[in-house]
Design a protein around this motif. Structure first.
Motif, PDB file in Angstrom:
ATOM      1  N   PHE A  32      17.258  23.573  -8.873  1.00  0.00           N
ATOM      2  CA  PHE A  32      16.301  22.497  -9.155  1.00  0.00           C
ATOM      3  C   PHE A  32      16.971  21.126  -9.068  1.00  0.00           C
ATOM      4  CE2 PHE A  32      14.347  19.725 -12.450  1.00  0.00           C
ATOM      5  CZ  PHE A  32      13.100  19.547 -11.864  1.00  0.00           C
ATOM      6  N   LEU A  33      18.139  20.996  -9.688  1.00  0.00           N
ATOM      7  CA  LEU A  33      18.821  19.702  -9.738  1.00  0.00           C
ATOM      8  C   LEU A  33      19.445  19.327  -8.397  1.00  0.00           C
ATOM      9  CD1 LEU A  33      20.336  20.222 -13.275  1.00  0.00           C
ATOM     10  CD2 LEU A  33      18.627  18.498 -12.659  1.00  0.00           C
ATOM     11  N   SER A  34      19.974  20.317  -7.666  1.00  0.00           N
ATOM     12  CA  SER A  34      20.492  20.011  -6.328  1.00  0.00           C
ATOM     13  C   SER A  34      19.352  19.603  -5.403  1.00  0.00           C
ATOM     14  CB  SER A  34      21.251  21.205  -5.752  1.00  0.00           C
ATOM     15  OG  SER A  34      20.411  22.345  -5.649  1.00  0.00           O
ATOM     16  N   GLY A  35      18.188  20.222  -5.568  1.00  0.00           N
ATOM     17  CA  GLY A  35      17.010  19.823  -4.799  1.00  0.00           C
ATOM     18  C   GLY A  35      16.570  18.405  -5.127  1.00  0.00           C
ATOM     19  N   LEU A  36      16.628  18.039  -6.412  1.00  0.00           N
ATOM     20  CA  LEU A  36      16.305  16.669  -6.806  1.00  0.00           C
ATOM     21  C   LEU A  36      17.275  15.675  -6.188  1.00  0.00           C
ATOM     22  CD1 LEU A  36      15.314  16.728 -10.602  1.00  0.00           C
ATOM     23  CD2 LEU A  36      13.897  16.040  -8.656  1.00  0.00           C
ATOM     24  N   ASP A  37      18.557  16.029  -6.174  1.00  0.00           N
ATOM     25  CA  ASP A  37      19.562  15.177  -5.525  1.00  0.00           C
ATOM     26  C   ASP A  37      19.191  14.912  -4.071  1.00  0.00           C
ATOM     27  OD1 ASP A  37      21.536  14.081  -7.079  1.00  0.00           O
ATOM     28  OD2 ASP A  37      22.844  15.824  -7.017  1.00  0.00           O
ATOM     29  N   ILE A  38      18.820  15.981  -3.372  1.00  0.00           N
ATOM     30  CA  ILE A  38      18.473  15.866  -1.958  1.00  0.00           C
ATOM     31  C   ILE A  38      17.238  14.977  -1.769  1.00  0.00           C
ATOM     32  CG2 ILE A  38      17.590  17.182   0.009  1.00  0.00           C
ATOM     33  CD1 ILE A  38      19.404  19.502  -0.940  1.00  0.00           C
ATOM     34  N   PHE A  39      16.220  15.190  -2.600  1.00  0.00           N
ATOM     35  CA  PHE A  39      14.995  14.398  -2.483  1.00  0.00           C
ATOM     36  C   PHE A  39      15.244  12.927  -2.796  1.00  0.00           C
ATOM     37  CE2 PHE A  39      10.947  16.865  -2.021  1.00  0.00           C
ATOM     38  CZ  PHE A  39      11.525  18.057  -1.642  1.00  0.00           C
ATOM     39  N   LEU A  40      16.055  12.652  -3.820  1.00  0.00           N
ATOM     40  CA  LEU A  40      16.341  11.264  -4.182  1.00  0.00           C
ATOM     41  C   LEU A  40      17.135  10.558  -3.088  1.00  0.00           C
ATOM     42  CD1 LEU A  40      17.163  11.649  -7.985  1.00  0.00           C
ATOM     43  CD2 LEU A  40      15.234  10.392  -6.986  1.00  0.00           C
ATOM     44  N   LEU A  41      18.073  11.255  -2.478  1.00  0.00           N
ATOM     45  CA  LEU A  41      18.813  10.669  -1.364  1.00  0.00           C
ATOM     46  C   LEU A  41      17.890  10.380  -0.182  1.00  0.00           C
ATOM     47  CD1 LEU A  41      22.101  12.791  -1.465  1.00  0.00           C
ATOM     48  CD2 LEU A  41      21.835  10.382  -2.098  1.00  0.00           C
ATOM     49  N   THR A  42      16.892  11.234   0.027  1.00  0.00           N
ATOM     50  CA  THR A  42      15.916  11.005   1.094  1.00  0.00           C
ATOM     51  C   THR A  42      15.053   9.786   0.786  1.00  0.00           C
ATOM     52  OG1 THR A  42      15.841  13.405   1.445  1.00  0.00           O
ATOM     53  CG2 THR A  42      14.103  12.085   2.466  1.00  0.00           C
ATOM     54  N   ILE A  43      14.606   9.672  -0.462  1.00  0.00           N
ATOM     55  CA  ILE A  43      13.806   8.514  -0.874  1.00  0.00           C
ATOM     56  C   ILE A  43      14.614   7.223  -0.738  1.00  0.00           C
ATOM     57  CG2 ILE A  43      12.684   7.409  -2.853  1.00  0.00           C
ATOM     58  CD1 ILE A  43      11.959  10.232  -3.842  1.00  0.00           C
ATOM     59  N   MET A  44      15.886   7.280  -1.101  1.00  0.00           N
ATOM     60  CA  MET A  44      16.746   6.095  -1.004  1.00  0.00           C
ATOM     61  C   MET A  44      16.965   5.695   0.458  1.00  0.00           C
ATOM     62  SD  MET A  44      19.445   7.081  -4.032  1.00  0.00           S
ATOM     63  CE  MET A  44      20.417   5.567  -4.025  1.00  0.00           C
ATOM     64  N   ALA A  45      16.995   6.666   1.365  1.00  0.00           N
ATOM     65  CA  ALA A  45      17.098   6.357   2.788  1.00  0.00           C
ATOM     66  C   ALA A  45      15.844   5.628   3.268  1.00  0.00           C
ATOM     67  CB  ALA A  45      17.310   7.643   3.589  1.00  0.00           C
ATOM     68  N   TYR A  46      14.686   6.084   2.790  1.00  0.00           N
ATOM     69  CA  TYR A  46      13.430   5.400   3.144  1.00  0.00           C
ATOM     70  C   TYR A  46      13.408   3.980   2.576  1.00  0.00           C
ATOM     71  CZ  TYR A  46       8.465   4.223   3.185  1.00  0.00           C
ATOM     72  OH  TYR A  46       7.263   3.571   3.362  1.00  0.00           O
ATOM     73  N   ASP A  47      13.907   3.830   1.363  1.00  0.00           N
ATOM     74  CA  ASP A  47      13.986   2.506   0.737  1.00  0.00           C
ATOM     75  C   ASP A  47      14.845   1.559   1.575  1.00  0.00           C
ATOM     76  OD1 ASP A  47      13.868   0.617  -1.706  1.00  0.00           O
ATOM     77  OD2 ASP A  47      16.024   0.912  -1.431  1.00  0.00           O
ATOM     78  N   ARG A  48      15.989   2.046   2.066  1.00  0.00           N
ATOM     79  CA  ARG A  48      16.863   1.219   2.911  1.00  0.00           C
ATOM     80  C   ARG A  48      16.194   0.903   4.247  1.00  0.00           C
ATOM     81  NH1 ARG A  48      19.056  -1.991   0.729  1.00  0.00           N
ATOM     82  NH2 ARG A  48      17.341  -1.501  -0.668  1.00  0.00           N
ATOM     83  N   TYR A  49      15.422   1.858   4.768  1.00  0.00           N
ATOM     84  CA  TYR A  49      14.683   1.620   6.027  1.00  0.00           C
ATOM     85  C   TYR A  49      13.687   0.479   5.852  1.00  0.00           C
ATOM     86  CZ  TYR A  49      10.611   2.200   9.035  1.00  0.00           C
ATOM     87  OH  TYR A  49       9.543   1.961   9.847  1.00  0.00           O
ATOM     88  N   VAL A  50      12.921   0.512   4.784  1.00  0.00           N
ATOM     89  CA  VAL A  50      11.933  -0.542   4.543  1.00  0.00           C
ATOM     90  C   VAL A  50      12.630  -1.885   4.326  1.00  0.00           C
ATOM     91  CG1 VAL A  50      10.079  -1.344   3.018  1.00  0.00           C
ATOM     92  CG2 VAL A  50      10.262   1.087   3.584  1.00  0.00           C
ATOM     93  N   ALA A  51      13.727  -1.887   3.557  1.00  0.00           N
ATOM     94  CA  ALA A  51      14.438  -3.132   3.253  1.00  0.00           C
ATOM     95  C   ALA A  51      15.002  -3.792   4.505  1.00  0.00           C
ATOM     96  CB  ALA A  51      15.560  -2.853   2.254  1.00  0.00           C
TER      97      ALA A  51
END
Length: 316
Positions: free
Chosen positions: A106-125
Motif C-alpha cells: 500500500f505504502l510503496s504504491g502511494l510513493d509511486i502515485f505521489l511521484l507521478t502526481i509530482m511529475a504532473y505538477d512539474r509539467y504544469v509549472a
C-alpha cells in the motif's frame, strides 16, 4: 512437503540479511541509525512545509505527503527487523506477516502515485506557467492525493482477498527481513495459478503505468525546455524538477533492481540485501536530495532557526 490451510499457519521464519551472529550487532546499529535519519529527516520536511507560509504551494504539499508516506513505508519493515536482530527471535505470526506485506504494498504504491502526481505538477509549472495556479488549485491537489489513497486501498484489498485463497507449505522460511510479496508467494502450495499470477502482475502493472506517465510528463517538459531560447532560461526551468527527477530515478532503479534480483535468485538472501536500497536507503536519501538541492527549503529552515535569509533565493 505438506500443506496447511492459511488459517492454521502459526508463523513464518524471517531469515533476514545475514545469519552470521557476529554481524547482528553491526546490522542493528546500522539500521537503527538509518531508520532514525529517515524519520527525523522526513519529519523535518513536514514541519518546514507546514510552518512556513512560503511553502504552502502544490509542490511542497505533495512533498510533505511523500515524506509522511516514506516514514510509514520504512516503519512497516525496519522496527520488526531491529527487534529480530536484537532478540534473535526471527519468527513473525501469519496474521502479522500478511499485514506487513499488504502495508508495504500500500505504502510503496502511494510513493509511486505521489511521484507521478509530482511529475504532473512539474509539467504544469514548466509548460503552462501562466495557468499554474488555476490548474493546480488546492481542491485538485487534495483530490489527487485522496484518489491515490483510494486506488491503492482498493488494490491492497484485492491482494488481501486473493492471498486468503492460497494455502502455504509447511516449511515457511522467508529469505528476507520482512514479508515481501514475491517471497511469500514462493511459499504457496496452491494450484491456483490465476490468483498467483494476478498477485504478481497487479503491482507490476501499476508501477509500469505510473512510470509511463512520469516519462511522458518529462518528455513534454523537455520539449518545453527545448523551446526556450536562452540557456539561462533552460537551466532555470530544468532545475525546478531536478530534485524530483533524482528521487524518481533512485526509486525506480532500486525497485527494478529488486524485482530483477528476486526473479533471478529465488530464495536467496541476496534479494534481501538488494531490497535494502529500495525499502530503507531511498526513503532516507529523499530528504537530503530535496533539502540540499532546494533553496526554498533551505531558506525556510534558516527562517525557522532565526538565521538571515538571502531574498534572491529561488526553488530548484
Amino acid at each position: 512437503m505438506g500443506t496447511k490451510n492459511d488459517t492454521q499457519i502459526s508463523q513464518f521464519l524471517l531469515l533476514g540479511i545475514s545469519e552470521d551472529p557476529r554481524l547482528q550487532p553491526i546490522l542493528f546499529a546500522l539500521f537503527l541509525a538509518m531508520y532514525l535519519v529517515t524519520v527525523l529527516g522526513n519529519l523535518l520536511i513536514i514541519l518546514i512545509t507546514i510552518s512556513d507560509s512560503h511553502l504552502h504551494t502544490p509542490m511542497y504539499f505533495f512533498l510533505s505527503n511523500l515524506s509522511f508516506v516514506d516514514i510509514c513505508f520504512t516503519s512497516t519493515t525496519v522496527p520488526k527487523m531491529l527487534v529480530n536482530l536484537q532478540s534473535h527471535y526471527k519468527f513473525i505470526v501469519y496474521k502479522d506477516c500478511i499485514t506487513q506485506m499488504l502495508s508495504f504494498m500500500f505504502l510503496s504504491g502511494l510513493d509511486i502515485f505521489l511521484l507521478t502526481i509530482m511529475a504532473y505538477d512539474r509539467y504544469v509549472a514548466i509548460c503552462h506557467p501562466l495557468h499554474y495556479t488555476v490548474i493546480m488549485h488546492p481542491r485538485l491537489c487534495v483530490l489527487m492525493v485522496l484518489v491515490s489513497w483510494i486506488v491503492n486501498a482498493l488494490h491492497v484489498s484485492s491482494q488481501g482477498f486473493m492471498v486468503l485463497q492460497l494455502s502455504f507449505c509447511t516449511e515457511l522460511k522467508i529469505y528476507h527481513f520482512f514479508c515481501e510479496l514475491n517471497q511469500v508467494l514462493q511459499l504457496t502450495c496452491s494450484n491456483n495459478f490465476a490468483v498467483v499470477l494476478a498477485m504478481y502482475l497487479l503491482p507490476v502493472l501499476m508501477a509500469a503505468g505510473s512510470l509511463i506517465a512520469i516519462l511522458y510528463s518529462y518528455y513534454k517538459i523537455l520539449s518545453c525546455i527545448h523551446a526556450i531560447s536562452s540557456a539561462q532560461g533552460k537551466y532555470k526551468a530544468f532545475s525546478t524538477c531536478a530534485s524530483h527527477l533524482s528521487v524518481v530515478s533512485l526509486f525506480y532503479c532500486t525497485g527494478i533492481g529488486l524485482y530483477l534480483s528476486s526473479v533471478v535468485t529465488e530464495n536467496s538472501q541476496s534479494t534481501a540485501r538488494t531490497s535494502v536500497l529500495y525499502s530503507v536507503v531511498t526513503p532516507m536519501l529523499n530528504p537530503f536530495i530535496y533539502c540540499l538541492r532546494n533553496k526554498d527549503i533551505k531558506s525556510a529552515l534558516k527562517r525557522m532557526l532565526g538565521l538571515k535569509v538571502n531574498t534572491t533565493t529561488s526553488s530548484t
